[in-house]
Design an enzyme around this catalytic site. Structure first.
Site, PDB file in Angstrom:
ATOM      1  N   LYS A  69       0.845  -1.209   0.000  1.00 25.31           N
ATOM      2  CA  LYS A  69       0.000   0.000   0.000  1.00 25.31           C
ATOM      3  C   LYS A  69       0.876   1.254   0.000  1.00 25.31           C
ATOM      4  CE  LYS A  69      -3.645  -2.683   0.908  1.00 25.31           C
ATOM      5  NZ  LYS A  69      -4.739  -3.047   0.039  1.00 25.31           N
TER       6      LYS A  69
HETATM    7  C1  LIG Z   1      -5.732  -4.092   0.845  1.00 25.61           C
HETATM    8  C2  LIG Z   1      -7.166  -3.805   0.915  1.00 25.61           C
HETATM    9  C3  LIG Z   1      -7.960  -4.213   2.004  1.00 25.61           C
HETATM   10  C4  LIG Z   1      -7.497  -5.161   3.069  1.00 25.61           C
HETATM   11  O1  LIG Z   1      -6.360  -4.822   3.750  1.00 25.61           O
HETATM   12  P1  LIG Z   1      -5.501  -5.954   4.508  1.00 25.61           P
HETATM   13  O2  LIG Z   1      -4.567  -5.105   5.337  1.00 25.61           O
HETATM   14  O3  LIG Z   1      -4.795  -6.740   3.470  1.00 25.61           O
HETATM   15  O4  LIG Z   1      -6.403  -6.752   5.342  1.00 25.61           O
HETATM   16  C5  LIG Z   1      -9.276  -3.804   2.049  1.00 25.61           C
HETATM   17  N1  LIG Z   1      -9.811  -3.062   1.072  1.00 25.61           N
HETATM   18  C6  LIG Z   1      -9.098  -2.672  -0.003  1.00 25.61           C
HETATM   19  C7  LIG Z   1      -9.738  -1.823  -1.043  1.00 25.61           C
HETATM   20  C8  LIG Z   1      -7.750  -3.036  -0.124  1.00 25.61           C
HETATM   21  O5  LIG Z   1      -7.064  -2.658  -1.202  1.00 25.61           O
END
Ligand SMILES: *Cc1c(COP(=O)(O)O)cnc(C)c1O
Length: 368
Positions: free
Chosen positions: A186
């Site tokens: 991210k």
């Molecule tokens: C990555 C992501 C999540 C989940 O995050 P995690 O930390 O992997 O549990 C939820 N929603 C969206 C849109 C994402 O891109």
């Protein structure tokens, strides 16, 4: 080789700061909800412009606990987008509610707010927009709908750390709760799993702190069934280092996006990502549309350049949900899923690397 993200180069640039911070944490010996988690929660809350931040174990848990704290439960409906990562809808199901998928806007790929308004029923409890690929959903329109029907807004900010809405408010500061993920890839990522919820509500923040820690408001006093879902102290050390650079990282992502935009302009059969004239896009992904995306992908792979399809199947067509949504037809999501292609984008990406990717896409599409 050009990867989708280059975490190794970023680590080399941050190495001294991260290792110094980790060493301090090891010496300090407070590994669960220690001083770095607390400081990071406060730093993110200040950055986003809300009163509270509550660190949790992942973005998925952030969504799950936020829905619980919002009082969403069995029999409720939550309106959301089908063009997102599965976690958005999983969290709705975890609390026993039903995801109601509505179609997306064909330019931004974010939830279509007119369809949200049309989907409200007496069972609707909340709206869960996703700021997809780093661009804010139309929050002003959603706020009007939420106010009219007394609904909570829970923002999925997993891809939007640092992004501003069209009226220049930080994503995560608008709804009842903003849910962030720090999955390594991210925009603000740690070196494992991590998440955080932002909220202006004291009541929600307090409830979230209880929920993430076994339903405990005081050690060994459990007021309700909770979870073990805390942001890890060592991840918080890493996140505090990276938080200092997030605006710079996001600006570098915009540089890459702009260069792609210039190099790929006016190609046949290629729609470039739409950027709203107002607000701040943080380009978690740079995603184009082309009926020839598989050929582009193969041409890039032949030169050892990564690309990815986010997302190949909209959620209402996923095997896990398919049977319950046979009557749901969302043609824009389905078309976008069949044509979308995300290109490498990361702060450390050089102009030369962008030009190499763009040149291959140009020759693929012009050679047709
Ligand atoms: C990555 C992501 C999540 C989940 O995050 P995690 O930390 O992997 O549990 C939820 N929603 C969206 C849109 C994402 O891109």
């Amino acid at each position: 080789m050009i990867p989708m993200v280059d975490l190794k180069t970023q680590y080399q640039n941050l190495r001294e700061e991260i290792e110094a911070g980790l060493e301090q944490a090891f010496i300090g010996g407070r590994f669960i909800l220690g001083p770095n988690v607390k400081a990071f929660e406060e730093e993110v809350a200040a950055y986003v412009g809300v009163a509270h931040g509550v660190g949790v174990a992942s973005g998925t848990d952030a969504l799950h606990l936020a829905l619980l704290a919002a009082g969403v439960s069995a029999g409720d409906e939550v309106i959301t987008t089908p063009f997102t990562f599965i976690a958005t809808a999983e969290a709705i199901c975890y609390v026993g509610a039903r995801p109601v998928f509505v179609d997306i806007d064909e330019k931004t790929f974010n939830i279509d707010t007119e369809q949200v308004a049309a989907a409200v029923t007496p069972a609707t409890r909340a709206i869960l927009p996703v700021h997809l690929f780093g661009q804010a959903a139309d929050m002003a329109a959603l706020e009007v709908i939420a106010a009219r029907h007394n609904l909570s807004i829970i923002e999925d900010c997993a891809q939007s750390f640092g992004a501003d809405t069209a009226d220049n408010r930080k994503t995560g500061s608008l709804g009842l709760a903003g849910c962030f993920s720090f999955f390594p890839s991210k925009n603000l990522g740690c070196y494992g799993d991590g998440g955080l919820i932002t909220t202006s509500s004291e009541r929600v923040a307090e409830h979230l702190r209880v929920l993430r820690d076994h339903g405990s408001w005081q050690r060994y006093h459990h007021s309700e069934l909770g979870f073990n879902s805390r942001l890890d102290e060592l991840q918080a050390v890493i996140l505090r280092v990276k938080l200092k650079y997030i605006d710079q990282y996001n600006a570098e992502r915009r540089r890459v996006a702009q260069r792609y935009g210039e190099a790929l302009a006016e190609l046949p059969d290629c729609i470039l990502p739409y950027q709203e004239p107002h607000g701040t896009h943080v380009y978690h992904q740079y995603t184009l549309l082309s009926p020839h995306r598989d050929e582009i992908r193969a041409a890039l792979a032949a030169q050892e350049i990564a690309s990815a399809i986010y997302y190949p199947i909209p959620l209402h067509r996923q095997a896990v949900f398919e049977r319950a949504y046979q009557e749901t037809h969302l043609p824009i999501s389905e078309r976008v899923a069949s044509q979308c292609l995300s290109l490498p984008i990361f702060p450390e990406m050089s102009d030369l690397q962008v030009d190499r990717v763009a040149a291959i896409i140009r020759s693929t599409l012009l050679g047709k």
